[in-house]
Design an enzyme around this catalytic site. Structure first.
Site, PDB file in Angstrom:
ATOM      1  N   SER A 169     -24.565  34.742  28.084  1.00  0.00           N
ATOM      2  CA  SER A 169     -24.601  33.923  29.283  1.00  0.00           C
ATOM      3  C   SER A 169     -23.327  33.084  29.317  1.00  0.00           C
ATOM      4  CB  SER A 169     -25.747  33.384  29.649  1.00  0.00           C
ATOM      5  OG  SER A 169     -26.941  34.332  29.627  1.00  0.00           O
ATOM      6  N   HIS A 174     -22.348  37.314  34.105  1.00  0.00           N
ATOM      7  CA  HIS A 174     -22.371  38.482  33.004  1.00  0.00           C
ATOM      8  C   HIS A 174     -21.148  39.442  33.813  1.00  0.00           C
ATOM      9  CE1 HIS A 174     -25.426  37.414  30.001  1.00  0.00           C
ATOM     10  NE2 HIS A 174     -26.002  37.299  30.989  1.00  0.00           N
ATOM     11  N   HIS A 205     -29.535  43.630  30.205  1.00  0.00           N
ATOM     12  CA  HIS A 205     -30.578  43.449  29.498  1.00  0.00           C
ATOM     13  C   HIS A 205     -31.691  44.200  29.766  1.00  0.00           C
ATOM     14  CE1 HIS A 205     -27.945  39.714  30.068  1.00  0.00           C
ATOM     15  NE2 HIS A 205     -28.694  39.272  29.123  1.00  0.00           N
ATOM     16  N   TYR A 207     -34.655  43.440  30.775  1.00  0.00           N
ATOM     17  CA  TYR A 207     -35.113  43.012  32.248  1.00  0.00           C
ATOM     18  C   TYR A 207     -34.679  43.597  33.332  1.00  0.00           C
ATOM     19  CZ  TYR A 207     -31.827  39.260  32.431  1.00  0.00           C
ATOM     20  OH  TYR A 207     -30.535  38.460  32.512  1.00  0.00           O
ATOM     21  N   GLU A 208     -33.325  44.063  33.371  1.00  0.00           N
ATOM     22  CA  GLU A 208     -32.750  44.596  34.465  1.00  0.00           C
ATOM     23  C   GLU A 208     -33.183  45.885  34.961  1.00  0.00           C
ATOM     24  OE1 GLU A 208     -28.241  43.898  34.653  1.00  0.00           O
ATOM     25  OE2 GLU A 208     -28.799  43.069  32.496  1.00  0.00           O
ATOM     26  N   ALA A 222     -27.562  32.606  25.538  1.00  0.00           N
ATOM     27  CA  ALA A 222     -28.260  31.275  25.869  1.00  0.00           C
ATOM     28  C   ALA A 222     -29.429  31.478  25.392  1.00  0.00           C
ATOM     29  CB  ALA A 222     -27.621  31.120  27.276  1.00  0.00           C
ATOM     30  N   MET A 234     -33.976  36.697  26.156  1.00  0.00           N
ATOM     31  CA  MET A 234     -34.118  37.771  26.783  1.00  0.00           C
ATOM     32  C   MET A 234     -33.249  38.969  26.152  1.00  0.00           C
ATOM     33  SD  MET A 234     -35.034  36.542  30.340  1.00  0.00           S
ATOM     34  CE  MET A 234     -36.018  35.053  30.809  1.00  0.00           C
ATOM     35  N   SER A 235     -32.538  38.593  25.205  1.00  0.00           N
ATOM     36  CA  SER A 235     -31.410  39.537  24.641  1.00  0.00           C
ATOM     37  C   SER A 235     -31.175  39.615  23.008  1.00  0.00           C
ATOM     38  CB  SER A 235     -30.027  39.032  25.342  1.00  0.00           C
ATOM     39  OG  SER A 235     -29.766  37.780  24.602  1.00  0.00           O
ATOM     40  N   ASN A 256     -31.428  24.882  27.349  1.00  0.00           N
ATOM     41  CA  ASN A 256     -32.513  24.063  28.167  1.00  0.00           C
ATOM     42  C   ASN A 256     -33.747  24.136  27.125  1.00  0.00           C
ATOM     43  OD1 ASN A 256     -32.738  26.960  29.224  1.00  0.00           O
ATOM     44  ND2 ASN A 256     -34.800  26.340  29.307  1.00  0.00           N
ATOM     45  N   HIS A 258     -31.498  29.207  36.110  1.00  0.00           N
ATOM     46  CA  HIS A 258     -30.613  29.978  35.718  1.00  0.00           C
ATOM     47  C   HIS A 258     -29.192  29.188  35.518  1.00  0.00           C
ATOM     48  CE1 HIS A 258     -28.366  33.283  34.051  1.00  0.00           C
ATOM     49  NE2 HIS A 258     -27.610  33.734  35.256  1.00  0.00           N
TER      50      HIS A 258
HETATM   51  N1  LIG Z   1     -37.190  28.882  28.472  1.00  0.00           N
HETATM   52  C1  LIG Z   1     -36.141  29.497  28.562  1.00  0.00           C
HETATM   53  N2  LIG Z   1     -34.985  29.198  28.454  1.00  0.00           N
HETATM   54  C2  LIG Z   1     -33.832  29.935  28.573  1.00  0.00           C
HETATM   55  N3  LIG Z   1     -32.699  29.749  28.528  1.00  0.00           N
HETATM   56  C3  LIG Z   1     -31.975  31.025  28.536  1.00  0.00           C
HETATM   57  N4  LIG Z   1     -32.756  31.889  28.341  1.00  0.00           N
HETATM   58  C4  LIG Z   1     -32.451  33.116  27.841  1.00  0.00           C
HETATM   59  C5  LIG Z   1     -32.447  33.923  29.102  1.00  0.00           C
HETATM   60  N5  LIG Z   1     -31.209  33.910  29.932  1.00  0.00           N
HETATM   61  C6  LIG Z   1     -31.359  34.824  31.187  1.00  0.00           C
HETATM   62  C7  LIG Z   1     -31.695  33.891  32.520  1.00  0.00           C
HETATM   63  O1  LIG Z   1     -31.083  32.490  32.182  1.00  0.00           O
HETATM   64  C8  LIG Z   1     -30.038  35.466  31.568  1.00  0.00           C
HETATM   65  O2  LIG Z   1     -29.791  36.386  30.751  1.00  0.00           O
HETATM   66  C9  LIG Z   1     -33.975  31.184  28.284  1.00  0.00           C
HETATM   67  C10 LIG Z   1     -35.238  31.833  28.293  1.00  0.00           C
HETATM   68  O3  LIG Z   1     -35.570  33.159  27.765  1.00  0.00           O
HETATM   69  N6  LIG Z   1     -36.436  30.886  28.109  1.00  0.00           N
END
Ligand SMILES: Nc1nc2ncn(CCNC(CO)CO)c2c(=O)[nH]1
Length: 312
Positions: A33, A66, A89, A91-92, A119, A225-226, A249, A283
């Site tokens: 990301s 992406h 991903h 989840y898609e 990320a 998630m990746s 975050n 996001h």
């Molecule tokens: N709490 C939390 N914060 C996060 N920041 C990025 N991601 C990774 C997932 N990224 C997704 C949506 O941001 C895009 O692939 C996450 C996550 O899975 N959980």
């Protein structure tokens, strides 16, 4: 058809269309990301790009931030590389097989090292947003439950039936990264490089507070998630792995506010809003943090690869 045959179909297509004289890539980089900027550092000379849609059997990503393209070319002075800008991903709705297919294409192209970036949410309270975490282990929650890219008949052309993963994160490469960090980070920067454990969750929901606390209790430092499915497939076919998370975050670890608490007494609207807002991981926040820290991540990955591939 087997993943082996499909990967070879994709390689045949790529080899037939890559510019003459382009060296076969030694390293593959999966840009997560908001980290696609790495592809801009590939030399224009001999550079070639392919939308995923044009590559046989490649999955199409559908998430904002992406793009979907493979970039071939030279990184640093002379490192032949292939970069994935954007990834598919689970989840898609892609299968684990589809999500990890590019790794098998890289293997068949002759790549021996894969660098993955993503990320992630920070679970470890020592982490600040914008810090970089080099992974040294993972907790593959979906994999433990059987949602696994190697489930089904083993593809012997790629690797063994029961691959060990206790040393999935190459120690020598990690040593080189710590060295590279000292070379790229400015003295006044507050950004930190940590080593940590990545917990893979299927998504697309961000974890609840209870889930975040559970993951932390299980020893996870970041959550995302990746990346982990790709790492499992990379190790299956014998690629060296290096992986980085950008903390975009802090996952919400605070206890659930109870309705009967005096929590909201005496709070004005702004404070009330802040209490409500801090509970959400959006996001946009991920992409914003990604843009800001992407430059340091790019410099770190580049310097690490120079130390590994150009110092030989
Ligand atoms: N709490 C939390 N914060 C996060 N920041 C990025 N991601 C990774 C997932 N990224 C997704 C949506 O941001 C895009 O692939 C996450 C996550 O899975 N959980």
């Amino acid at each position: 058809t087997s993943a082996f045959d499909r990967a070879n179909e994709a390689v045949t297509f790529l080899r037939s269309s890559l510019p003459e004289g382009l060296q076969a890539p030694k390293v593959a980089i999966v840009c997560g990301s908001g980290l696609g900027g790495l592809a801009d550092t590939v030399h224009a000379e001999g550079r070639a790009e392919y939308d995923y849609a044009s590559i046989p059997h490649f999955p199409r990503p559908t998430v904002a931030g992406h793009a979907g393209k493979l970039v071939f070319g030279l990184l640093g002075q002379k490192i032949p590389a292939v970069l994935m800008v954007g990834r598919a991903h689970y989840y898609e709705g892609h299968s684990m097989d589809q999500v990890t297919f590019p790794i098998r294409v890289f293997k068949q192209l002759g790549v021996d090292t894969v660098v993955l970036t993503n990320a992630a949410g920070g679970l470890n309270s020592d982490y600040c947003v914008g810090d970089i975490v080099m992974l040294n282990d993972h907790i593959f929650l979906a994999g433990l439950a059987g949602v696994h890219p190697l489930r089904g008949p083993n593809e012997e052309d790629f690797g063994v039936r029961f691959p060990p993963l206790s040393d999935a994160y190459d120690l020598d490469l990690r040593r080189q990264v710590h060295q590279a960090w000292k070379q790229v980070i400015s003295a006044e920067s507050t950004r930190k490089l940590h080593e940590g454990v990545y917990a893979f969750v299927g998504g697309p929901t961000y974890e609840t507070r209870a889930e975040s606390r559970m993951l932390r209790m299980m020893g996870a430092d970041v959550v995302g998630m990746s990346t982990v499915p790709e790492i499992v497939v990379a190790r299956h076919c014998g690629l060296r792995v290096l992986a980085f998370s950008l903390v975009t975050n802090n996952a919400v670890l605070a206890p659930v506010p109870r309705g009967d608490e005096k929590l909201l007494q005496g709070k004005d609207a702004g404070e009330l809003n802040a209490i409500i807002e801090e509970g959400k991981a959006g996001h946009e926040e991920v992409l914003e943090a990604g843009r800001n820290a992407a430059l340091d991540m790019q410099k770190l990955v580049l310097q690490s690869l120079v130390n590994v591939f150009e110092q030989v």
